[in-house]
Each structure stands twice: as C-alpha cells, then as structure tokens.
Write an enzyme that holds these catalytic residues in place. Structure first.
Site, PDB file in Angstrom:
ATOM      1  N   GLY A   8       1.162  -1.136  -0.153  1.00  0.00           N
ATOM      2  CA  GLY A   8       0.142  -0.014  -0.188  1.00  0.00           C
ATOM      3  C   GLY A   8       1.015   1.117   0.048  1.00  0.00           C
ATOM      4  O   GLY A   8       0.245   2.056   0.860  1.00  0.00           O
ATOM      5  N   GLY A  11      -0.212   4.695  -0.899  1.00  0.00           N
ATOM      6  CA  GLY A  11      -1.553   5.800  -0.214  1.00  0.00           C
ATOM      7  C   GLY A  11      -0.550   6.791   0.404  1.00  0.00           C
ATOM      8  O   GLY A  11       0.182   7.108   0.586  1.00  0.00           O
ATOM      9  N   GLN A  12      -2.206   7.445   1.770  1.00  0.00           N
ATOM     10  CA  GLN A  12      -1.715   8.496   2.661  1.00  0.00           C
ATOM     11  C   GLN A  12      -0.288   8.465   3.202  1.00  0.00           C
ATOM     12  O   GLN A  12       1.340   8.760   3.179  1.00  0.00           O
ATOM     13  CB  GLN A  12      -2.557   8.995   3.394  1.00  0.00           C
ATOM     14  CG  GLN A  12      -2.322   9.917   3.810  1.00  0.00           C
ATOM     15  CD  GLN A  12      -3.512  10.691   5.228  1.00  0.00           C
ATOM     16  OE1 GLN A  12      -4.083   9.033   5.619  1.00  0.00           O
ATOM     17  NE2 GLN A  12      -3.021  11.849   5.640  1.00  0.00           N
ATOM     18  N   TYR A 142     -15.178  -0.980   9.093  1.00  0.00           N
ATOM     19  CA  TYR A 142     -13.025  -0.745   8.612  1.00  0.00           C
ATOM     20  C   TYR A 142     -13.197  -0.980   9.886  1.00  0.00           C
ATOM     21  O   TYR A 142     -11.863  -1.783  10.056  1.00  0.00           O
ATOM     22  CB  TYR A 142     -13.173   0.649   8.647  1.00  0.00           C
ATOM     23  CG  TYR A 142     -12.062   1.200   8.690  1.00  0.00           C
ATOM     24  CD1 TYR A 142     -11.049   1.246   7.883  1.00  0.00           C
ATOM     25  CD2 TYR A 142     -11.451   1.937   9.703  1.00  0.00           C
ATOM     26  CE1 TYR A 142      -9.904   1.388   8.318  1.00  0.00           C
ATOM     27  CE2 TYR A 142     -11.109   2.755  10.337  1.00  0.00           C
ATOM     28  CZ  TYR A 142      -9.602   2.385   9.098  1.00  0.00           C
ATOM     29  OH  TYR A 142      -8.400   3.176   9.872  1.00  0.00           O
ATOM     30  N   LYS A 146     -10.436  -3.889  12.077  1.00  0.00           N
ATOM     31  CA  LYS A 146      -9.009  -3.499  12.822  1.00  0.00           C
ATOM     32  C   LYS A 146      -9.172  -4.510  13.831  1.00  0.00           C
ATOM     33  O   LYS A 146      -8.398  -4.243  14.439  1.00  0.00           O
ATOM     34  CB  LYS A 146      -9.497  -2.474  12.903  1.00  0.00           C
ATOM     35  CG  LYS A 146      -9.211  -1.286  11.718  1.00  0.00           C
ATOM     36  CD  LYS A 146      -7.632  -1.484  11.601  1.00  0.00           C
ATOM     37  CE  LYS A 146      -7.480  -0.385   9.722  1.00  0.00           C
ATOM     38  NZ  LYS A 146      -5.924  -1.433   9.513  1.00  0.00           N
ATOM     39  N   ILE A 172      -4.685  11.049  10.444  1.00  0.00           N
ATOM     40  CA  ILE A 172      -3.829  11.531  10.044  1.00  0.00           C
ATOM     41  C   ILE A 172      -3.827  13.121   9.677  1.00  0.00           C
ATOM     42  O   ILE A 172      -4.344  12.418   7.943  1.00  0.00           O
ATOM     43  CB  ILE A 172      -2.714  10.538   9.126  1.00  0.00           C
ATOM     44  CG1 ILE A 172      -2.720   9.276  10.356  1.00  0.00           C
ATOM     45  CG2 ILE A 172      -1.340  10.835   9.119  1.00  0.00           C
ATOM     46  CD1 ILE A 172      -2.325   9.333  11.671  1.00  0.00           C
TER      47      ILE A 172
HETATM   48  N1  SER Z   1      -8.735   7.896   9.188  1.00  0.00           N
HETATM   49  C1  SER Z   1      -9.770   7.081   9.468  1.00  0.00           C
HETATM   50  C2  SER Z   1     -11.076   7.406   9.363  1.00  0.00           C
HETATM   51  O1  SER Z   1     -11.480   7.995   8.592  1.00  0.00           O
HETATM   52  C3  SER Z   1      -9.970   6.531  10.596  1.00  0.00           C
HETATM   53  O2  SER Z   1      -8.656   5.202  11.471  1.00  0.00           O
HETATM   54  O3  SER Z   1     -11.389   5.593   8.526  1.00  0.00           O
END
Ligand code: SER
Length: 321
Positions: A8, A11-12, A142, A146, A172
């Site tokens: 990945g 990605g950011q 999501y 996790k 982040i």
């Molecule tokens: N930055 C992520 C989101 O907003 C959270 O871990 O989905």
C-alpha cells in the site's frame, strides 16, 4: 528490520513511510508495493518496487521470497466512510491482505506492522480518555476489520511467533498524498481549501471531537514501536497513540491565527457524522508512553504552521505547471 516490504505504498501513509524507512534502513532494503494506484516517481526511482495484489497469498509469498523480506508494513485499507459504501469489498481487501501477511511471515517468524485505528472503537466504548483495554464493539465494517486484525496479530504471535505489532492511529494529517474515504479526512482538506479559497465547508459538526496526529509523528511512532524492546511490551498489538484532540471549530481557530479572514461553514454528511459519533473524543495513550516511550512532537498549533507552509508551497508549484 533488515528487509522491509511496504504494502500500500502509494497511499497517504505509504507514500511518506517508504522514503522515511529508506533513509533509516537503506534504499535497497525497502521494497515499495502498489496495486491499482501507481507509485509516485520518487518511490520508483528511490529503491525497489513491485506491483502486487496482496489479497493473493501466492503472489505475496513470491515477492517476500524474492526479496528475502523479514518485516512487512501492511498499509492496505479501505477507510471507514468508503467501506460503508461497499462493506463486502472492504472486508475482502482489508482482511485478505491482513491474513496473507501473517501467513507468509509465520514460516520465518518475521515481523508485521499493522495500523489499527480509532475506528476499532464503537458507541459503547468510553468516549473520553478511552482506555487501552476497553470495550470494542465497532459499528463500521472498517472498525470490525481492524478489531479482527488486532486479534489475528495476537493469534499469530502466540501460536506461530510472528512479531505482530500495531498502533491504533487517530486521524492522520499530512501534505503529500491525500487520504481518501475516511471520516477524519476533513482535517486534511480544511488546510487545502483554506489556502485555495479562505473558506471550508465541513461535513462533521461543531463539537465533534476526534483524536488526530501529524504525519511526522505517525511515521516515527511506527518505527519506534517496531524497534522497541519486546521484553518491555505488555500490549504489543495494538497501542492507542494520539497527539491531539480537536473539533472543527478548534482547527478553524488555529488556521485563523494565520489567516484571520478564514470562514468555516457546515454541510453535515450523516454517514460520516454517525461514524465520528461512534468513535472516541480522546484516547488515553499512556500504555504506549510507558511501554516504549511514545511521545508526540506536534500539537494543533505547530502542525497548523507546518501544514499551511507546506500546502501553500505545494499548491503554488502545481499552479505554475
Ligand atoms: N482516518 C480513518 C478514517 O477516518 C480512521 O482511522 O476512516
């Protein structure tokens, strides 16, 4: 960590983690992988790279063998809001990649870094000073992936000796690659829009407090955790880490210190708002501070100064192209 695979990498986080790791461990010892999104030129020219679909275990195994990898940073994730649009696809991408990383590292007892998230918490979690060990019943696909990844990490460590470590990252904030499909994305977009238009329409309401972290702290925390003395790690996988907690009004006020005319308006996205409401207002990260010395460097004020400077420079450069 001698030979590192970053999955990945486009990605950011990946686009900044790869150069950060290459500086520390050597350009040739960090392999950047991508799938649908091509890598930035800097990453292709800066060291080895591979195109790979990491949901395919055999393909991942081949790359790991080819480069004698001993550590994987798995940054592949469909973020919270995007995941709700297609939960089946989100689960498949998030979990197949996670499972394959642990499987390929079990033979050599290698190491896996897996970012978890504030999204691993849910509406029944204590929202203020959210403890390290607490109720985790997330309500997004999501978040569910996790929590499953955190548990799998523990499982592969206990059963097979895979050195699985992870951090529960907050939102982040960064200025190289935009995030996509996350609930905390507003805190990145607000800086870009402030510079372009001196105004921003926020999709979360005033008073929505969430934990956040600036990218330099996120990169350093990942490496510090992976380098931490294992004997001192009680939790190992996964640690709460945070640098600051704010709501949209507070970030707007921080921007107004440098741009008094900045205007903040609201147009609430009900899906993102519901997700944000189910997450902590602020996490307690004292376990990370005690067990491996985590310490944030940037707060809202210092991050804002740096973001405004870097994003201004970036947008000026692209204007003249
Ligand atoms: N930055 C992520 C989101 O907003 C959270 O871990 O989905």
């Amino acid at each position: 960590m001698k030979k590192i695979l970053v999955i990945g990498a486009a990605g950011q986080i990946g686009s900044e983690l790869v150069p950060y790791l290459r500086k520390i461990y050597g350009d040739n010892n960090v392999v950047a992988t991508y799938n649908y999104t091509p890598l930035p030129l800097e990453l292709v020219e800066g060291g080895p790279s591979e195109k790979i679909d990491a949901t395919q275990g055999v393909a991942l195994n081949d790359i790991v063998k080819k480069h004698s990898i001993d550590t994987i940073f798995n940054l592949v994730a469909v973020l919270s809001a995007k995941g709700e649009a297609n939960p089946q696809m989100s689960w498949k991408i998030n979990m197949d990649t996670t499972f394959n990383c642990f499987e390929v590292m079990k033979e050599i007892k290698g190491a896996v870094f897996m970012p978890s998230s504030i999204g691993a918490f849910g509406p029944t979690t204590p929202p203020d000073h959210t403890p390290q060990d607490t109720l985790m019943r997330p309500t997004t696909i999501y978040g569910i992936s996790k929590v499953a990844a955190e548990l799998l990490g523990d499982y592969y460590y206990l059963k097979y000796g895979v050195d699985a470590r992870g951090l529960r990252y907050p939102g982040i904030i960064s200025n190289v690659t935009l995030p996509g499909g996350g609930t905390t994305d507003y805190a990145v977009e607000i800086y870009y829009e402030a510079i372009k238009k001196k105004s921003y329409t926020c999709n979360l309401s005033a008073g929505t407090f969430l934990d956040m972290m600036y990218m330099p702290d996120a990169l350093r925390s990942a490496v510090e955790l992976m380098e931490a003395d294992p004997a001192k790690l009680v939790h190992r996988n996964c640690f709460n880490v945070t640098s600051m907690s704010f709501d949209p009004e507070m970030i707007a006020a921080a921007i107004r210190e440098h741009m008094p005319e900045f205007r903040l308006e609201y147009n609430i996205d009900p899906i993102k708002q519901a997700i944000a409401n189910s997450w902590p207002n602020s996490m307690d990260d004292s376990a990370a501070r005690q067990e491996w010395g985590w310490k944030h460097e940037y707060d809202l004020k210092t991050m804002t100064i740096d973001m405004l400077e870097k994003v201004s420079a970036k947008l000026k450069v692209s204007d003249t192209r």
